[in-house]
Every structure is written in structure tokens, then in C-alpha cells.
Design a protein around this motif. Structure first.
Motif, PDB file in Angstrom:
ATOM      1  N   VAL A   1       0.838  -1.197   0.000  1.00  0.00           N
ATOM      2  CA  VAL A   1       0.000   0.000   0.000  1.00  0.00           C
ATOM      3  C   VAL A   1       0.879   1.255   0.000  1.00  0.00           C
ATOM      4  O   VAL A   1       0.588   2.222  -0.701  1.00  0.00           O
ATOM      5  CB  VAL A   1      -0.970  -0.009   1.204  1.00  0.00           C
ATOM      6  CG1 VAL A   1      -1.579   1.354   1.437  1.00  0.00           C
ATOM      7  CG2 VAL A   1      -2.063  -1.031   0.971  1.00  0.00           C
ATOM      8  N   LEU A   2       1.970   1.230   0.755  1.00  0.00           N
ATOM      9  CA  LEU A   2       2.880   2.382   0.756  1.00  0.00           C
ATOM     10  C   LEU A   2       3.471   2.614  -0.630  1.00  0.00           C
ATOM     11  O   LEU A   2       3.587   3.765  -1.088  1.00  0.00           O
ATOM     12  CB  LEU A   2       3.982   2.178   1.792  1.00  0.00           C
ATOM     13  CG  LEU A   2       3.511   2.124   3.253  1.00  0.00           C
ATOM     14  CD1 LEU A   2       4.690   1.824   4.175  1.00  0.00           C
ATOM     15  CD2 LEU A   2       2.795   3.394   3.649  1.00  0.00           C
TER      16      LEU A   2
ATOM     17  N   VAL B   1      -9.693   7.926 -11.708  1.00  0.00           N
ATOM     18  CA  VAL B   1      -8.748   6.969 -11.121  1.00  0.00           C
ATOM     19  C   VAL B   1      -8.526   7.293  -9.649  1.00  0.00           C
ATOM     20  O   VAL B   1      -8.536   6.406  -8.794  1.00  0.00           O
ATOM     21  CB  VAL B   1      -7.408   6.961 -11.899  1.00  0.00           C
ATOM     22  CG1 VAL B   1      -6.328   6.236 -11.131  1.00  0.00           C
ATOM     23  CG2 VAL B   1      -7.593   6.348 -13.271  1.00  0.00           C
ATOM     24  N   LEU B   2      -8.344   8.564  -9.346  1.00  0.00           N
ATOM     25  CA  LEU B   2      -8.123   8.967  -7.956  1.00  0.00           C
ATOM     26  C   LEU B   2      -9.350   8.705  -7.082  1.00  0.00           C
ATOM     27  O   LEU B   2      -9.216   8.268  -5.939  1.00  0.00           O
ATOM     28  CB  LEU B   2      -7.744  10.444  -7.890  1.00  0.00           C
ATOM     29  CG  LEU B   2      -6.391  10.788  -8.498  1.00  0.00           C
ATOM     30  CD1 LEU B   2      -6.168  12.285  -8.470  1.00  0.00           C
ATOM     31  CD2 LEU B   2      -5.280  10.067  -7.783  1.00  0.00           C
ATOM     32  N   CYS B   3     -10.529   8.973  -7.619  1.00  0.00           N
ATOM     33  CA  CYS B   3     -11.761   8.748  -6.836  1.00  0.00           C
ATOM     34  C   CYS B   3     -11.953   7.278  -6.492  1.00  0.00           C
ATOM     35  O   CYS B   3     -12.558   6.948  -5.475  1.00  0.00           O
ATOM     36  CB  CYS B   3     -12.975   9.265  -7.603  1.00  0.00           C
ATOM     37  SG  CYS B   3     -13.057  11.062  -7.636  1.00  0.00           S
ATOM     38  N   VAL B   4     -11.447   6.399  -7.333  1.00  0.00           N
ATOM     39  CA  VAL B   4     -11.561   4.971  -7.061  1.00  0.00           C
ATOM     40  C   VAL B   4     -10.397   4.492  -6.186  1.00  0.00           C
ATOM     41  O   VAL B   4     -10.583   3.739  -5.233  1.00  0.00           O
ATOM     42  CB  VAL B   4     -11.593   4.167  -8.380  1.00  0.00           C
ATOM     43  CG1 VAL B   4     -11.473   2.689  -8.125  1.00  0.00           C
ATOM     44  CG2 VAL B   4     -12.869   4.483  -9.150  1.00  0.00           C
TER      45      VAL B   4
ATOM     46  N   VAL C   1      -9.895   2.864  -1.799  1.00  0.00           N
ATOM     47  CA  VAL C   1      -9.405   1.481  -1.729  1.00  0.00           C
ATOM     48  C   VAL C   1      -8.084   1.428  -0.968  1.00  0.00           C
ATOM     49  O   VAL C   1      -7.903   0.590  -0.070  1.00  0.00           O
ATOM     50  CB  VAL C   1      -9.262   0.887  -3.147  1.00  0.00           C
ATOM     51  CG1 VAL C   1      -8.530  -0.446  -3.104  1.00  0.00           C
ATOM     52  CG2 VAL C   1     -10.623   0.730  -3.800  1.00  0.00           C
ATOM     53  N   LEU C   2      -7.173   2.325  -1.277  1.00  0.00           N
ATOM     54  CA  LEU C   2      -5.885   2.335  -0.573  1.00  0.00           C
ATOM     55  C   LEU C   2      -6.067   2.703   0.897  1.00  0.00           C
ATOM     56  O   LEU C   2      -5.380   2.143   1.763  1.00  0.00           O
ATOM     57  CB  LEU C   2      -4.918   3.302  -1.247  1.00  0.00           C
ATOM     58  CG  LEU C   2      -4.372   2.856  -2.597  1.00  0.00           C
ATOM     59  CD1 LEU C   2      -3.469   3.928  -3.182  1.00  0.00           C
ATOM     60  CD2 LEU C   2      -3.638   1.544  -2.492  1.00  0.00           C
ATOM     61  N   ALA C   3      -6.974   3.616   1.182  1.00  0.00           N
ATOM     62  CA  ALA C   3      -7.237   3.963   2.581  1.00  0.00           C
ATOM     63  C   ALA C   3      -7.788   2.762   3.346  1.00  0.00           C
ATOM     64  O   ALA C   3      -7.373   2.492   4.482  1.00  0.00           O
ATOM     65  CB  ALA C   3      -8.205   5.137   2.659  1.00  0.00           C
ATOM     66  N   LEU C   4      -8.687   2.020   2.727  1.00  0.00           N
ATOM     67  CA  LEU C   4      -9.235   0.820   3.363  1.00  0.00           C
ATOM     68  C   LEU C   4      -8.142  -0.215   3.593  1.00  0.00           C
ATOM     69  O   LEU C   4      -8.077  -0.829   4.658  1.00  0.00           O
ATOM     70  CB  LEU C   4     -10.363   0.235   2.509  1.00  0.00           C
ATOM     71  CG  LEU C   4     -11.028  -1.020   3.057  1.00  0.00           C
ATOM     72  CD1 LEU C   4     -11.707  -0.724   4.393  1.00  0.00           C
ATOM     73  CD2 LEU C   4     -12.026  -1.569   2.065  1.00  0.00           C
ATOM     74  N   PHE C   5      -7.280  -0.418   2.610  1.00  0.00           N
ATOM     75  CA  PHE C   5      -6.168  -1.354   2.783  1.00  0.00           C
ATOM     76  C   PHE C   5      -5.249  -0.920   3.923  1.00  0.00           C
ATOM     77  O   PHE C   5      -4.754  -1.745   4.677  1.00  0.00           O
ATOM     78  CB  PHE C   5      -5.359  -1.507   1.494  1.00  0.00           C
ATOM     79  CG  PHE C   5      -5.959  -2.441   0.495  1.00  0.00           C
ATOM     80  CD1 PHE C   5      -6.782  -3.482   0.890  1.00  0.00           C
ATOM     81  CD2 PHE C   5      -5.695  -2.296  -0.853  1.00  0.00           C
ATOM     82  CE1 PHE C   5      -7.331  -4.353  -0.028  1.00  0.00           C
ATOM     83  CE2 PHE C   5      -6.230  -3.164  -1.778  1.00  0.00           C
ATOM     84  CZ  PHE C   5      -7.055  -4.195  -1.378  1.00  0.00           C
TER      85      PHE C   5
END
Length: 179
Positions: free
Chosen positions: A97-98, A133-136, A140-144
Motif C-alpha cells: 500500500v505504501l 482513477v483517484l476517486c476509485v 481502496v488504498l485507505a481501506l487497505f
């Protein structure tokens, strides 16, 4: 495979075998790519010298990066024998994720601040496509991140691992006279 077996019994065995084969091939591909990356980073002929030259040794008969393969295999064996699978999965998720956050930051930099740079391919929709792309990707990355950080020991492990490899990199640079 049980669900496929209810549909057609021979399909259950086929799914299990194909799952095993695909996982093995994915592992072999990852090991091959990573070992060649380490070999290239250590090869004095390439001029990078980011890793000790002993990791650049190849087998004369095949050209395989033998030392890098051995080092990766030893590290994986050490990790698997010392940590639970779930822990390794969470640390791996956090580290990936990082990397994805860093990739997204470079994407933003290139898309919105360096628009005149020629690219091999373009994102459909221009700035609107980039915004989509950013809105999706951001949620997702925040949830991960939240999932990977649910256990404090994962954060400690990721920090300790990064500090250890940073220490090795600085030590190597100091040894080479680069600091």
C-alpha cells in the motif's frame, strides 16, 4: 473447488490442479524477477553498485543469478519459519500500500504538474480520467491501510524491517565511501 464440483465433478480436480500450477508459476516468476533485480543492483559492470558485488554472481552454465536466488530463498525461509502467515500477509499488504501511495503521488505529479511530458500511453479522458482513477483508488488504498494497520505488531514489524534495510543500505554506502 467444491462449488465447481457440484456443477461438474471432474471440474473440481481441474480447478485444484490449475490453482496449484498457477500459484507455483506466480511464485517462480516473482522469484525470477526479484533475483534478476538484485543481481542488477549488485553488478559492478552496470555501475549501480547498490548492493554488495557477491550478489551479482551468476552460474556460468545458465547465467542464473545464483547468489541472489539463494539470498532471497534464505530470507523467505527465515520469514516463513519465524512468523505466522496472517502476520506476513498484513505486513506485505502494508508495504505494498505504501508503494501504491508513492506511485499515485508520482502519477499526480506527472498528470497535473508536468502535462507537457511525452508519454508512451495516455489515460483516456485526460484530467477527468485521472480524477476518476483517484476517486476509485484513494478509498481502496485507505481501506487497505486501515486493514493492514489493525494489528499494532504489523506496524512495528514493517517499521523494524524498513529500518533494518535502511541500516544495511547506509552501511553499504558508507563502506563504499559514498557517505
Amino acid at each position: 473447488s467444491v462449488a465447481y464440483g457440484r456443477f461438474w465433478e471432474p471440474l473440481k480436480l481441474i480447478i485444484v490442479v490449475m490453482g496449484g500450477v498457477s500459484n507455483f508459476l506466480l511464485f517462480a516468476s516473482s522469484l525470477s524477477c526479484l533475483s534478476r533485480l538484485i543481481q542488477a543492483m549488485a553488478d559492478p559492470d552496470l555501475g549501480l553498485r547498490l548492493l554488495p558485488p557477491c550478489l551479482a554472481q551468476r552460474l556460468p552454465s545458465t547465467g542464473a543469478p545464483a547468489t541472489a536466488l539463494f539470498a532471497i530463498s534464505a530470507l523467505e525461509l527465515l520469514l516463513v519459519s519465524g512468523f505466522a502467515f496472517e502476520y506476513l500477509l498484513q505486513v506485505s499488504t502494508l508495504l505494498h500500500v505504501l508503494v501504491f501511495w508513492a506511485t499515485m503521488a508520482s502519477f499526480l505529479q506527472l498528470r497535473f504538474r508536468q502535462e507537457d511530458v511525452e508519454r508512451l500511453w495516455g489515460l483516456p479522458g485526460g484530467k477527468w480520467g485521472a480524477a476518476a482513477v483517484l476517486c476509485v483508488r484513494v478509498p481502496v488504498l485507505a481501506l487497505f491501510c486501515v486493514c493492514a494497520c489493525a494489528v499494532p505488531s504489523v506496524l512495528v514489524g514493517a517499521l523494524a524491517g524498513n529500518c533494518f534495510f535502511l541500516f544495511l543500505a547506509v552501511s553499504w554506502a558508507w563502506y563504499r565511501g559514498g557517505l
